[in-house]
Scaffold this active site. Structure first.
Site, short mmCIF file in Angstrom:
data_model
loop_
_atom_site.label_atom_id
_atom_site.label_comp_id
_atom_site.label_asym_id
_atom_site.label_seq_id
_atom_site.Cartn_x
_atom_site.Cartn_y
_atom_site.Cartn_z
CG ASN A 70 30.57 29.64 22.41
OD1 ASN A 70 30.67 30.76 21.91
ND2 ASN A 70 29.42 29.21 22.92
CB ALA B 124 23.08 31.84 26.70
N GLY C 57 49.95 78.13 64.22
CA GLY C 57 50.03 78.94 63.01
C GLY C 57 51.06 78.44 62.02
CD GLN D 199 51.86 73.67 63.71
OE1 GLN D 199 51.16 73.24 62.79
NE2 GLN D 199 51.99 74.96 63.96
CG HIS E 72 24.48 35.67 25.56
ND1 HIS E 72 24.24 36.09 24.27
CD2 HIS E 72 24.55 34.33 25.49
CE1 HIS E 72 24.16 35.05 23.47
NE2 HIS E 72 24.34 33.98 24.18
#
Length: 492
Positions: free
Chosen positions: A388, A391, A88, A83, A374
């Site tokens: 494993n 840390a 409108g 448009q 961690h």
């Protein structure tokens, strides 16, 4: 959903949305992981119409490529028409009809791209009513306690729909009417085309109003019907950010409730947000403060949260994810993640693996049963099964120019504070000592230890940092150590 098959849907999405106060086109604002326009097109595509058309205007160059992407994902054609000038909704529909084949003679459904809760079932009911009544037009209506801003439904004494009057053109008495136009219509195309050609812009907005078609068809003696729905949220539109938030909350409430009814426990629905494309298995528990976004997939019997955000993350059955932020990652069955874990894109955690507190991962594969408990950064790494990582370990993956990968074998045990300087390979079953810097490959089964014997420089603090609290504490401790203990036989 059964209805006459010759159906076309025209979705109006040409408005500027100035009340959003945004550089983003209104229909691209999102709720529950999809843009408003995407919600509309997903719903309309479920109807499997012969033709699906989107009318764009403002920012069409930004919206059109997204429509093309959505069409590809839905596996169907979506036609886009423009448009050029905002004349409108009547003019917008006329633009939409131009995208249909010249010989199309079926039903035309018209809806808006800013009604994100409108579903296929509601529109199918509208089409069914339209077909059953052989109407020229059937309009969807609802009743609002506060109808401000909506077009009012004007009815005759015998309750037939007579016209729709817009808020700006309504008289004071008409504004008291609470039944409103939902902005969703089913038309017979010939009747619609005839009425559109006779629309006038003689109104407060000087626009061609689509609702004026109702009065024109009524004057022509055509049948005008209405389908009223009680659930007004389904047809609520969005014009500003307050309404966006309100509808977002309502949509989320419905999504959460649907998961609950399907066998998911949600402890606190008020603080749980789930996108429409997320999936959750049975007997999973969602704790407070959880967000499941994008295409996140959660398995059965999982524990998710609290305070967890997952975006495009896959979680296997029986996994636990606690206080975690993750995106574009995969968590294996029976794995444990969190608390305070950050999963960046490309993380793959194997079955039964663990990523614990203050662990960050990126573009890495962590094998089944492997634990990173961690205080660790794992980036651009491949870790085997049942290893494993101690840390405080860090995978040093960036040399200032490129990202390099580290490969850690299965059943490896790394001591706390190990640094893996990539590219490097650690063989199966190898160990590393605490604080070791791994710069070279480690053979399978070897113990890698770096650095020489510890060396203590006596009185360094007192000499280099005189007058500091550390120096004073060291002086007192040295003095106490140099003072001999009292003789038990000769007390002072």
């Amino acid at each position: 959903m059964t209805f006459r098959g010759d159906t076309a849907v025209v979705v109006l999405a040409a408005g500027a949305g100035t009340r959003m106060r945004s550089d983003t086109p209104k229909v691209l604002h999102t709720l529950a992981g999809r843009s408003m326009l995407s919600h509309s097109l997903h719903a309309m595509a479920k109807l499997a119409p012969q033709h699906l058309v989107v009318v764009l205007g403002h920012c069409h160059e930004r919206i059109s490529p997204l429509v093309d992407e959505l069409a590809e994902s839905l596996g169907r054609t979506i036609n886009v028409t423009l448009q050029d000038r905002p004349l409108g909704t009547g003019d917008a529909v006329r633009c939409g009809l131009s995208a249909l084949p010249a010989d199309y003679s079926g039903i035309v459904v018209v809806t808006a791209g800013d009604t994100p809760l409108l579903d296929a079932e509601t529109v199918a009911d509208l089409i069914e009513t339209h077909s059953a009544t052989s109407s020229a037009v059937t309009v969807l209506t609802t009743t609002l306690s506060d109808p401000h801003g909506y077009g009012r439904i004007l009815r005759t004494q015998d309750n037939a729909v007579m016209a729709i009057v817009e808020q700006t053109d309504a008289t004071p008495s008409q504004r008291e009417i609470r039944e409103v136009n939902a902005g969703v219509y089913a038309f017979e195309i010939t009747a619609l085309q005839s009425a559109l050609s006779r629309l006038s812009s003689d109104n407060a907005q000087q626009e061609l109003y689509l609702p004026d078609v109702i009065a024109i068809l009524r004057r022509d003696g055509q049948t005008v019907s209405a389908r009223h729905i009680d659930d007004s949220a389904l047809v609520a539109g969005v014009n500003d950010r307050v309404q966006l938030a309100q509808l977002g909350a309502e949509l989320n409430r419905r999504i959460v409730a649907a998961h609950q009814m399907a066998g998911v426990t949600v402890i606190d629905p008020a603080t749980t947000w789930i996108d429409v494309d997320a999936a959750i298995g049975r007997d999973t528990v969602i704790q407070p403060g959880t967000q499941l976004l994008g295409h996140t997939q959660i398995g059965d019997r999982c524990e998710i949260g609290p305070d967890t955000t997952l975006t495009d993350v896959t979680v296997g059955d029986n996994a636990s994810v606690v206080r975690t932020h993750g995106s574009s990652s995969s968590i294996g069955a029976a794995a444990a993640v969190g608390p305070f874990t950050y999963l960046r894109p490309g993380t793959v955690l194997g079955t039964g693996g663990k990523l614990g507190a203050f662990v960050e991962t990126k573009n890495s594969t962590i094998g089944a049963g492997t634990k990173v408990p961690h205080l660790t950064y794992v980036g651009d790494a491949d870790i085997g099964d049942d290893s494993n990582i101690g840390a405080g370990s860090v995978f040093v993956n960036y040399d200032g120019m490129t990202k390099n990968r580290a490969t850690i074998g299965s059943h490896v045990r790394s001591g706390a504070g190990t640094r893996f300087v990539a590219p490097v390979n650690v063989g199966d079953g190898a160990y590393t000592g605490a604080g070791t810097v791994i710069r070279d490959d480690v053979p399978p089964g070897a113990l890698a230890v770096s650095g020489g014997p510890q060396r203590n420089i006596e009185d360094w603090v007192q000499q280099k940092r005189p007058g500091t609290p550390s120096a004073e504490a060291a002086r007192k401790a040295s003095a106490e150590q140099s003072t001999p203990p009292p003789d038990a036989d000769h007390p002072p």
